[in-house]
Structures are given as C-alpha cells and as structure tokens.
Design a protein around this motif. Structure first.
Motif, short mmCIF file in Angstrom:
data_model
loop_
_atom_site.label_atom_id
_atom_site.label_comp_id
_atom_site.label_asym_id
_atom_site.label_seq_id
_atom_site.Cartn_x
_atom_site.Cartn_y
_atom_site.Cartn_z
N THR A 1 51.91 27.63 43.23
CA THR A 1 51.54 27.67 41.81
C THR A 1 52.57 26.87 41.02
O THR A 1 53.78 27.09 41.15
CB THR A 1 51.49 29.12 41.29
N PHE A 2 52.09 25.92 40.24
CA PHE A 2 52.95 25.07 39.41
C PHE A 2 52.83 25.53 37.96
O PHE A 2 51.74 25.86 37.49
CB PHE A 2 52.50 23.59 39.50
N ARG A 3 53.95 25.52 37.25
CA ARG A 3 53.96 25.96 35.86
C ARG A 3 54.65 24.92 34.97
O ARG A 3 55.62 24.30 35.39
CB ARG A 3 54.69 27.29 35.73
N SER A 4 54.12 24.79 33.76
CA SER A 4 54.75 23.90 32.78
C SER A 4 54.75 24.61 31.42
O SER A 4 53.70 24.76 30.79
CB SER A 4 53.97 22.59 32.68
N PRO A 5 55.92 25.08 30.95
CA PRO A 5 57.21 25.00 31.64
C PRO A 5 57.34 26.14 32.66
O PRO A 5 56.53 27.04 32.66
CB PRO A 5 58.20 25.17 30.49
N GLY A 6 58.36 26.04 33.48
CA GLY A 6 58.64 27.10 34.45
C GLY A 6 58.75 26.57 35.86
O GLY A 6 58.46 25.40 36.13
N ARG A 7 59.15 27.44 36.76
CA ARG A 7 59.36 27.07 38.16
C ARG A 7 58.11 27.36 38.96
O ARG A 7 57.36 28.28 38.66
CB ARG A 7 60.55 27.84 38.73
N ARG A 8 57.92 26.59 40.01
CA ARG A 8 56.79 26.84 40.91
C ARG A 8 57.05 28.11 41.71
O ARG A 8 58.20 28.51 41.92
CB ARG A 8 56.57 25.66 41.84
N SER A 9 55.99 28.73 42.18
CA SER A 9 56.13 29.89 43.06
C SER A 9 55.29 29.66 44.32
O SER A 9 54.29 28.93 44.30
CB SER A 9 55.69 31.17 42.35
N LEU A 10 55.72 30.28 45.40
CA LEU A 10 55.10 30.09 46.71
C LEU A 10 54.57 31.40 47.23
O LEU A 10 55.17 32.46 47.01
CB LEU A 10 56.12 29.52 47.70
N MET A 11 53.46 31.33 47.96
CA MET A 11 52.84 32.52 48.51
C MET A 11 52.41 32.24 49.95
O MET A 11 51.90 31.16 50.25
CB MET A 11 51.63 32.88 47.66
#
Length: 380
Positions: A86-96
């Motif tokens: 999951t990519f976020r703008s703004p913010g950090r990506r998260s992995l699953m």
C-alpha cells in the motif's frame, strides 16, 4: 513459481483492475501510454520493492488519490502466498503477507522473483555507473533478500558520514574552534570504520554475483552471436579486493580512505566505497559502450537477461517470472527466435507489445491475450 493474479487499486493509471493469469504466457496488447508497462512495474514492485522508473511512491498513486495498492497471489513449490503493498501520499508504504502487516521489508522479499527486460535496459551499456550498480543491487536482492538491508545500511552510513564531512569543511573554512574540529575528526574516524564494515559487505557480495553471472552471460552471448563475438563482464570495485577475506577488504577500505582524506575534506563528500563501483562490459576486448553497434548492445543485454533468469533459477530452485516490456519489436528475427525459444513453457512470461505480428501462430494460440486501453484490461 506462478503469479496467479494481480489486483491494482489507484495504481498509476488504474482505478481498480484485476488480472487473473490463465496461461503460462500473457500478452498485453495496446498503444503506448495505456498502462501496459504500469502492470509490469506492479509485478516488479512485488518482487523487489523497487521500480526502475521512479523512486517516489507518490508517482505510483493515481492522480487525485491519496492511497494506491498492489495485491498479488503467487504459487510456489512450498505453497501459496498473498502479497500486498500500500502506497500513501503523504506517508510511508506498508507491506502485507498472507493478510498480516509486516514490520520489515526483509520478510516480504523473496516470495516472488522476476526478471524484467525493457528497451530501457540498453542503459546498462550506454548509461552511467549508477545504472549498472542499480542493476547489480536489484539482482542481489532477489538472490539474497538480506542484501536489501545491507545496501540500505551502507547508504545510511554514507549519508551520515557525508553530512559530517560538510560540517568539517565549514569548521575549517571559518577557522573557528579548534576543539570542535578535533572532536569532529575523532567522530569521522568512527564513521570511517562503519563505512568500511558496511562497504565490505556490499563489495564482497557484488564481486561474488559478478563471478557467478559472467560465465552464464558469456555463454549465452556466444550462442546468440553464433560464436562471432566474445563478451566480458568485469567488476570494477572502488576498493581493491585481490583477496576476498573480509578483514583484508576492510583494511584496504580504511587504507584508501586515509589516502583520500584531504580530497574528501575538500569535496565534503565520501569518495571511497562501493557507491563509486562500476561494471565493465566488453565485446571482443573493446568497451561495448564506445564501440558496440546498437545490434551488438541489444545482444549483450539479451545475454545478461538470459543469464539472470538462469542464475535466479539455479539459486532459488524455481524459474522466476519473465517480464518483457516492448522488446520484441526492438530485436531482429534471430534474437527474437532465441528469446522465444528459451522461454517456451519454462518461465511464466508477461509481454507487452503494440503489435501481434512478432509472434508466431503457435505462440498466440498458447497465450492469454489482454487488450490494455486507458488503464483497463479486456480479454481478447
């Protein structure tokens, strides 16, 4: 290994799209700028967490959206895995992974492997040393996922050391407190040690992977060129590694830092380390960059990509995915045939193209063909 499906949500120009892979070979057909390469990029991100097209997550998110996502299901010899980024703008990506959030990238890498071949890969020959270092690092991450944390650690140390070198140059220029300068120089010695330790781990691994891939690429190149040309691939480390013992490489690292101490302080940047490495590519003992024709350069890159496929399969015990981004039209019929013959049914292959005339009838019959238009997929 087999990628069973991929789901894209607000990724690049895709609003929401699912593709179930129903054949070992999938052809994505469409005009330029419709989203064919974006789909391959999504697979590349699942495999390496890197895109060769951008370093910014916000570039990966559909315009006007704050979040984008890639989901995929891959089947391996040991079982099935559901993967998600999951990519976020703004913010950090998260992995699953298998519906559980992961704290470390290392846990995500290694579940799917892929080799991409695109027209941009000619930059391996023509481009800067940074392009070749990036290729080498991406290959290493697939062969040895822990390398992702090794190269990240090196880059982190490098950034902090460079920041200190800038402080030292400012202190010297202003001729201020000599006590500050003495403390800063002592601190630099500590960063020297950390840079040498982290850099040694990078250098040794890069050297080993070049030693492994070189003979494979040279054999492929000999076959494709019908024995008329000889390929050489040489690792050009910034640090001498005549002997590969870690302590000896590390000492060579520290010795070279000492030799370049004045240059580093004047430039306020680190000039010693694997961030200055290169890979030398030669055809018939002549640098391919300056001598090779476009056809020779394409042969060289094709040989390297076939060697990557072979090496990854040898190391992980399963054939990786092959992603071909608009390259068949760039290859002459002989090279096309070489590539298609190697693929056969051995590798799951996803190919983008603007025309179908590059494929023979048998290939088309055994392939899943999808039309790509404006970020939407249609079965043909």
């Amino acid at each position: 290994m087999y990628l069973k499906n991929i789901h894209l949500y607000a990724f690049r120009n895709y609003h929401e799209q699912t593709l179930n892979f129903e054949s070992q070979k999938t052809i994505l057909l469409g005009n330029n700028a419709q989203g064919k390469s974006n789909l391959l990029e999504a697979v590349e991100l699942l495999a390496t967490l890197k895109s060769h097209r951008t370093n910014r997550d916000r570039d990966l998110i559909l315009e006007g959206e704050k979040k984008g996502q890639i989901l995929g299901t891959v089947e391996r010899n040991y079982g099935e895995s559901q993967m998600g980024i999951t990519f976020r703008s703004p913010g950090r990506r998260s992995l699953m992974l298998n519906h559980e959030n992961l704290r470390r990238h290392l846990e995500f890498l290694g579940h799917i492997n892929a080799v991409e071949f695109s027209c941009l890969d000619l930059e391996l020959v023509r481009g800067s040393p940074e392009t070749r270092r990036s290729w080498l690092d991406t290959l290493l991450i697939q062969l040895e996922p822990v390398y992702a944390s090794i190269i990240n650690q090196y880059n982190k140390v490098l950034r902090q050391r460079n920041a200190l070198l800038k402080v030292i140059r400012k202190t010297v220029e202003e001729q201020t407190n000599t006590d500050n300068l003495s403390a800063e120089m002592s601190q630099l010695k500590l960063w020297d040690q950390q840079l040498a330790e982290a850099g040694t781990r990078v250098t040794r691994r890069r050297n080993r992977v070049i030693e492994r891939i070189s003979p494979l690429a040279e054999n492929w190149h000999k076959e494709i060129s019908n024995g008329t040309e000889k390929l050489e691939i040489n690792y050009l480390p910034n640090i001498s590694i005549d002997r590969e013992e870690p302590q000896e490489v590390q000492q060579a690292f520290l010795d070279k830092i000492e030799q370049r101490r004045m240059a580093e302080q004047q430039l306020a940047t680190s000039v010693v380390g694997p961030h200055r490495d290169d890979v030398e590519l030669k055809i018939n003992h002549t640098p391919a960059k300056s001598y090779g024709s476009q056809g020779q350069q394409r042969t060289l890159v094709l040989a390297i990509k076939l060697a990557e496929l072979q090496l990854i399969e040898d190391v992980i015990g399963e054939p990786p995915l092959l992603l071909l981004d608009d390259v068949l039209a760039e290859l002459d019929p002989n090279r096309q045939n070489q590539l298609l013959e190697v693929i056969q049914g051995r590798f799951q292959t996803i190919i983008t193209t603007t025309y179908l005339h590059s494929f023979d009838t048998q290939w088309l019959k055994s392939s899943q063909i999808m039309k790509v238009e404006g970020g939407k997929l249609f079965q043909m």
